[in-house]
Structure formats: C-alpha cells, structure tokens
Design a protein around this motif. Structure first.
Motif, PDB file in Angstrom:
ATOM      1  N   TYR A   1       0.832  -1.208   0.000  1.00  0.00           N
ATOM      2  CA  TYR A   1       0.000   0.000   0.000  1.00  0.00           C
ATOM      3  C   TYR A   1       0.869   1.263   0.000  1.00  0.00           C
ATOM      4  CZ  TYR A   1      -2.849   3.779   1.905  1.00  0.00           C
ATOM      5  OH  TYR A   1      -3.455   4.992   2.107  1.00  0.00           O
ATOM      6  N   LEU A   2       1.895   1.260   0.846  1.00  0.00           N
ATOM      7  CA  LEU A   2       2.752   2.446   0.973  1.00  0.00           C
ATOM      8  C   LEU A   2       3.585   2.714  -0.278  1.00  0.00           C
ATOM      9  CD1 LEU A   2       3.961   2.070   4.675  1.00  0.00           C
ATOM     10  CD2 LEU A   2       2.295   3.699   3.771  1.00  0.00           C
ATOM     11  N   ILE A   3       3.915   1.678  -1.026  1.00  0.00           N
ATOM     12  CA  ILE A   3       4.732   1.878  -2.232  1.00  0.00           C
ATOM     13  C   ILE A   3       3.878   1.815  -3.496  1.00  0.00           C
ATOM     14  CG2 ILE A   3       6.781   0.899  -1.131  1.00  0.00           C
ATOM     15  CD1 ILE A   3       6.321  -1.636  -2.827  1.00  0.00           C
ATOM     16  N   ASN A   4       2.545   1.796  -3.312  1.00  0.00           N
ATOM     17  CA  ASN A   4       1.622   1.700  -4.456  1.00  0.00           C
ATOM     18  C   ASN A   4       1.943   0.489  -5.334  1.00  0.00           C
ATOM     19  OD1 ASN A   4       0.229   4.154  -3.828  1.00  0.00           O
ATOM     20  ND2 ASN A   4       1.993   5.292  -4.635  1.00  0.00           N
ATOM     21  N   GLY A   5       2.177  -0.631  -4.660  1.00  0.00           N
ATOM     22  CA  GLY A   5       2.618  -1.819  -5.386  1.00  0.00           C
ATOM     23  C   GLY A   5       1.534  -2.809  -5.758  1.00  0.00           C
ATOM     24  N   PHE A   6       0.282  -2.548  -5.348  1.00  0.00           N
ATOM     25  CA  PHE A   6      -0.781  -3.509  -5.642  1.00  0.00           C
ATOM     26  C   PHE A   6      -1.012  -3.660  -7.144  1.00  0.00           C
ATOM     27  CE2 PHE A   6      -2.025  -2.627  -1.200  1.00  0.00           C
ATOM     28  CZ  PHE A   6      -2.151  -3.936  -0.753  1.00  0.00           C
ATOM     29  N   SER A   7      -0.826  -2.582  -7.881  1.00  0.00           N
ATOM     30  CA  SER A   7      -1.056  -2.635  -9.331  1.00  0.00           C
ATOM     31  C   SER A   7      -0.028  -3.492 -10.050  1.00  0.00           C
ATOM     32  CB  SER A   7      -1.037  -1.216  -9.923  1.00  0.00           C
ATOM     33  OG  SER A   7       0.219  -0.602  -9.670  1.00  0.00           O
ATOM     34  N   ASN A   8       1.095  -3.776  -9.374  1.00  0.00           N
ATOM     35  CA  ASN A   8       2.159  -4.573 -10.005  1.00  0.00           C
ATOM     36  C   ASN A   8       2.105  -6.048  -9.632  1.00  0.00           C
ATOM     37  OD1 ASN A   8       3.306  -2.222 -11.164  1.00  0.00           O
ATOM     38  ND2 ASN A   8       4.372  -1.766  -9.238  1.00  0.00           N
ATOM     39  N   ILE A   9       1.153  -6.421  -8.753  1.00  0.00           N
ATOM     40  CA  ILE A   9       1.125  -7.804  -8.267  1.00  0.00           C
ATOM     41  C   ILE A   9       0.781  -8.790  -9.379  1.00  0.00           C
ATOM     42  CG2 ILE A   9      -0.095  -9.421  -6.765  1.00  0.00           C
ATOM     43  CD1 ILE A   9      -0.325  -7.277  -4.700  1.00  0.00           C
ATOM     44  N   LEU A  10      -0.306  -8.512 -10.112  1.00  0.00           N
ATOM     45  CA  LEU A  10      -0.738  -9.450 -11.149  1.00  0.00           C
ATOM     46  C   LEU A  10       0.308  -9.632 -12.245  1.00  0.00           C
ATOM     47  CD1 LEU A  10      -4.557  -8.626 -11.484  1.00  0.00           C
ATOM     48  CD2 LEU A  10      -3.475 -10.596 -10.391  1.00  0.00           C
ATOM     49  N   PRO A  11       0.906  -8.542 -12.779  1.00  0.00           N
ATOM     50  CA  PRO A  11       1.977  -8.732 -13.777  1.00  0.00           C
ATOM     51  C   PRO A  11       3.163  -9.520 -13.221  1.00  0.00           C
ATOM     52  CG  PRO A  11       1.184  -6.482 -13.827  1.00  0.00           C
ATOM     53  CD  PRO A  11       0.563  -7.122 -12.621  1.00  0.00           C
ATOM     54  N   PHE A  12       3.489  -9.261 -11.943  1.00  0.00           N
ATOM     55  CA  PHE A  12       4.602  -9.965 -11.313  1.00  0.00           C
ATOM     56  C   PHE A  12       4.306 -11.454 -11.179  1.00  0.00           C
ATOM     57  CE2 PHE A  12       6.657 -11.444  -7.320  1.00  0.00           C
ATOM     58  CZ  PHE A  12       7.981 -11.327  -7.727  1.00  0.00           C
ATOM     59  N   LEU A  13       3.080 -11.778 -10.713  1.00  0.00           N
ATOM     60  CA  LEU A  13       2.696 -13.183 -10.578  1.00  0.00           C
ATOM     61  C   LEU A  13       2.651 -13.884 -11.923  1.00  0.00           C
ATOM     62  CD1 LEU A  13      -0.156 -12.955  -7.904  1.00  0.00           C
ATOM     63  CD2 LEU A  13       2.158 -13.830  -7.583  1.00  0.00           C
ATOM     64  N   LYS A  14       2.166 -13.173 -12.936  1.00  0.00           N
ATOM     65  CA  LYS A  14       2.112 -13.747 -14.279  1.00  0.00           C
ATOM     66  C   LYS A  14       3.508 -14.064 -14.788  1.00  0.00           C
ATOM     67  CE  LYS A  14       0.229 -12.915 -18.896  1.00  0.00           C
ATOM     68  NZ  LYS A  14      -0.511 -11.965 -19.774  1.00  0.00           N
ATOM     69  N   GLU A  15       4.450 -13.155 -14.499  1.00  0.00           N
ATOM     70  CA  GLU A  15       5.833 -13.370 -14.916  1.00  0.00           C
ATOM     71  C   GLU A  15       6.439 -14.581 -14.206  1.00  0.00           C
ATOM     72  OE1 GLU A  15      10.126 -11.005 -14.914  1.00  0.00           O
ATOM     73  OE2 GLU A  15       8.263  -9.932 -14.437  1.00  0.00           O
ATOM     74  N   LEU A  16       6.135 -14.705 -12.897  1.00  0.00           N
ATOM     75  CA  LEU A  16       6.654 -15.843 -12.140  1.00  0.00           C
ATOM     76  C   LEU A  16       6.105 -17.164 -12.661  1.00  0.00           C
ATOM     77  CD1 LEU A  16       6.539 -14.620  -8.415  1.00  0.00           C
ATOM     78  CD2 LEU A  16       8.532 -14.845  -9.887  1.00  0.00           C
ATOM     79  N   LEU A  17       4.786 -17.183 -12.935  1.00  0.00           N
ATOM     80  CA  LEU A  17       4.148 -18.421 -13.385  1.00  0.00           C
ATOM     81  C   LEU A  17       4.591 -18.827 -14.789  1.00  0.00           C
ATOM     82  CD1 LEU A  17       0.520 -17.858 -12.033  1.00  0.00           C
ATOM     83  CD2 LEU A  17       2.283 -19.384 -11.112  1.00  0.00           C
ATOM     84  N   ASN A  18       5.169 -17.902 -15.534  1.00  0.00           N
ATOM     85  CA  ASN A  18       5.662 -18.201 -16.875  1.00  0.00           C
ATOM     86  C   ASN A  18       7.159 -18.491 -16.901  1.00  0.00           C
ATOM     87  OD1 ASN A  18       3.179 -17.957 -18.205  1.00  0.00           O
ATOM     88  ND2 ASN A  18       3.372 -15.737 -18.331  1.00  0.00           N
ATOM     89  N   SER A  19       7.774 -18.545 -15.712  1.00  0.00           N
ATOM     90  CA  SER A  19       9.208 -18.821 -15.625  1.00  0.00           C
ATOM     91  C   SER A  19       9.439 -20.317 -15.465  1.00  0.00           C
ATOM     92  CB  SER A  19       9.818 -18.063 -14.443  1.00  0.00           C
ATOM     93  OG  SER A  19      11.149 -18.468 -14.226  1.00  0.00           O
ATOM     94  N   ILE A  20       9.984 -20.938 -16.495  1.00  0.00           N
ATOM     95  CA  ILE A  20      10.233 -22.385 -16.451  1.00  0.00           C
ATOM     96  C   ILE A  20      11.209 -22.734 -15.333  1.00  0.00           C
ATOM     97  CG2 ILE A  20      11.211 -24.338 -17.713  1.00  0.00           C
ATOM     98  CD1 ILE A  20      10.222 -23.086 -20.282  1.00  0.00           C
ATOM     99  N   GLY A  21      12.259 -21.921 -15.184  1.00  0.00           N
ATOM    100  CA  GLY A  21      13.265 -22.195 -14.163  1.00  0.00           C
ATOM    101  C   GLY A  21      12.688 -22.170 -12.767  1.00  0.00           C
TER     102      GLY A  21
END
Length: 240
Positions: free
Chosen positions: A103-123
């Motif tokens: 909340y303090l760093i306004n990071g909620f908007s970046n959660i979904l893109p971040f999770l999507k990137e993680l789930l697409n990482s084969i390694g």
C-alpha cells in the motif's frame, strides 16, 4: 525495500524482544481480558510509526495495532499452543506487513503482472516443483520401497526413537541436498552424508542394531539418489 525492512524490524522487536514471558503467561491466562494484550498491540503500532519516521503515517500504526491485537487474540483462543499455531500467527502478521508495504509503495497494481511473470518462468517452476517433490512424493516413495524392512525392524528391535523423527530428518536432508546441487555445492553433500553417518552410529551390542543400521543406510541411499537425480534434472532446465 527499506519500508518493508522497517516494518519487519518493528514486528520482530515487538514480538520477540519487547515481550517478557510474564506478559505471555498473563495473556494465555486471561486472553482478551489481559491488559498486556492491548499494551503489546499498541507497542507494535508505535514502533511501526517510529521506524517509518513519518508521523503522517500514524494510521499505518493504528492498522498494525488493531490487526496485531486480533491475530494474537485469535491465537490465544486456540486449544493448543504449538508450532502450528505459532507459524500461522507469524504468517498472518507477515501478510499484514506485506499488504501495508504494498500500500505504501503503491505496489498492488504490479502484483498481477509480477505473478504472471513468475508463473511463466520455467526455471522457477522447475525449482518449486523439485522442492515439492523431494519433500512430499519422495518421502512416500521411500516409505513404500522400505516397507518390508520397516516391519522387520519393528519386530526385531524395540522402539527407541522419537515419533516421525526419521521422516523429518529425511525431509530436511533432501532439502539440503537439493539446495547444494542447485547452488553448485556438490562437495557439501559428502559432508552431509558423513555427519549423518556419525549421528546414526549405534552400539552394535544392541539387539537388532545391525538391521536398523542397514535399514537407515538403504533409506538414505534411496533418498540421496532421488534428490540428486531431481537436482541434476532441474539444473539441466536452468542452465541448458
């Protein structure tokens, strides 16, 4: 990351440094009626604001105090005070801390893109899958493979070990072996085998000691073999 570290330090000081045993005993006895529960929650909020060094974020301290009170109150109302509830208690606190940080760093908007990137990482998926495999399925596989020797040990040797100790030893040993392989520290596996051999050494005069030693050796070799193969397979995905 600075804000997250500040929030974590405030929590660590509150829960593990500035909370005497007398407070803990009083809270367990009187639960929500304990004034120490309120004091403890207030300390959590005050320390949060102190570490953040911004009085305009006073409402963050209030959120931390209220949630800390509710989480501790929930834990105090559980029938048992064991490792399970301790871990759950800390996980709930960490969830609140991470939510406040985002909340303090306004990071909620970046959660979904971040999770999507993680789930697409084969390694990453390969590493997570490897740890899950050596912790759960590998244990069941080893148990099935050594079942007949387990029964023979029970018949010929009186029980003299802690309940489920062997299972947890196996889980942690496989986690360590897999970590050594993924971090390219193969030599450390040899030290782990040597350490386990020393700790597992038993008096040969005991009844059934040789059978028990052979059983442990078989289980250990199966455990190490499975984990090493899984680790090498994951390294192939990571460094191909």
């Amino acid at each position: 990351m600075l804000i997250l570290i500040q929030l974590l330090l405030a929590h660590l000081l509150t829960d593990f440094v500035l909370q005497p045993n007398s407070w803990i005993k009083h809270k367990r006895k009187y639960k929500a009626k304990s004034h120490f529960l309120i004091i403890h929650a207030l300390i959590a909020g005050v320390l949060t604001v102190v570490f953040l060094q911004k009085l305009e974020w006073w409402y963050i301290g209030l959120v931390i105090s209220v949630t800390h009170f509710l989480i501790d109150w929930w834990k105090l109302n559980q029938k048992k005070d064991n490792l399970k509830y301790f871990i759950l208690d800390q996980v709930f606190h960490l969830i609140i801390i991470v939510a406040v940080w985002l909340y303090l760093i306004n990071g909620f908007s970046n959660i979904l893109p971040f999770l999507k990137e993680l789930l697409n990482s084969i390694g990453l998926l390969a590493v997570i899958g490897a740890y899950l495999f050596v912790i759960f399925p590998a244990g069941f596989l080893i148990g099935k493979a050594t079942k007949k020797w387990q029964n023979e040990i029970k018949e010929s040797h009186q029980k003299n070990s802690l309940d489920d100790a062997g299972r947890y030893i196996g889980i942690f040993e496989r986690i360590l072996v897999l970590t050594f392989i993924l971090t390219n520290n193969f030599s450390a596996i040899g030290f782990l085998i040597a350490a386990k051999s020393i700790l597992r050494f038993s008096d040969k005069s005991e009844s059934g000691a040789r059978k028990q030693t052979e059983y442990v050796l078989i289980g250990t070799l199966i455990s190490f073999t499975i984990t090493i193969l899984i680790g090498l397979l994951v390294r192939h995905f990571l460094f191909q």
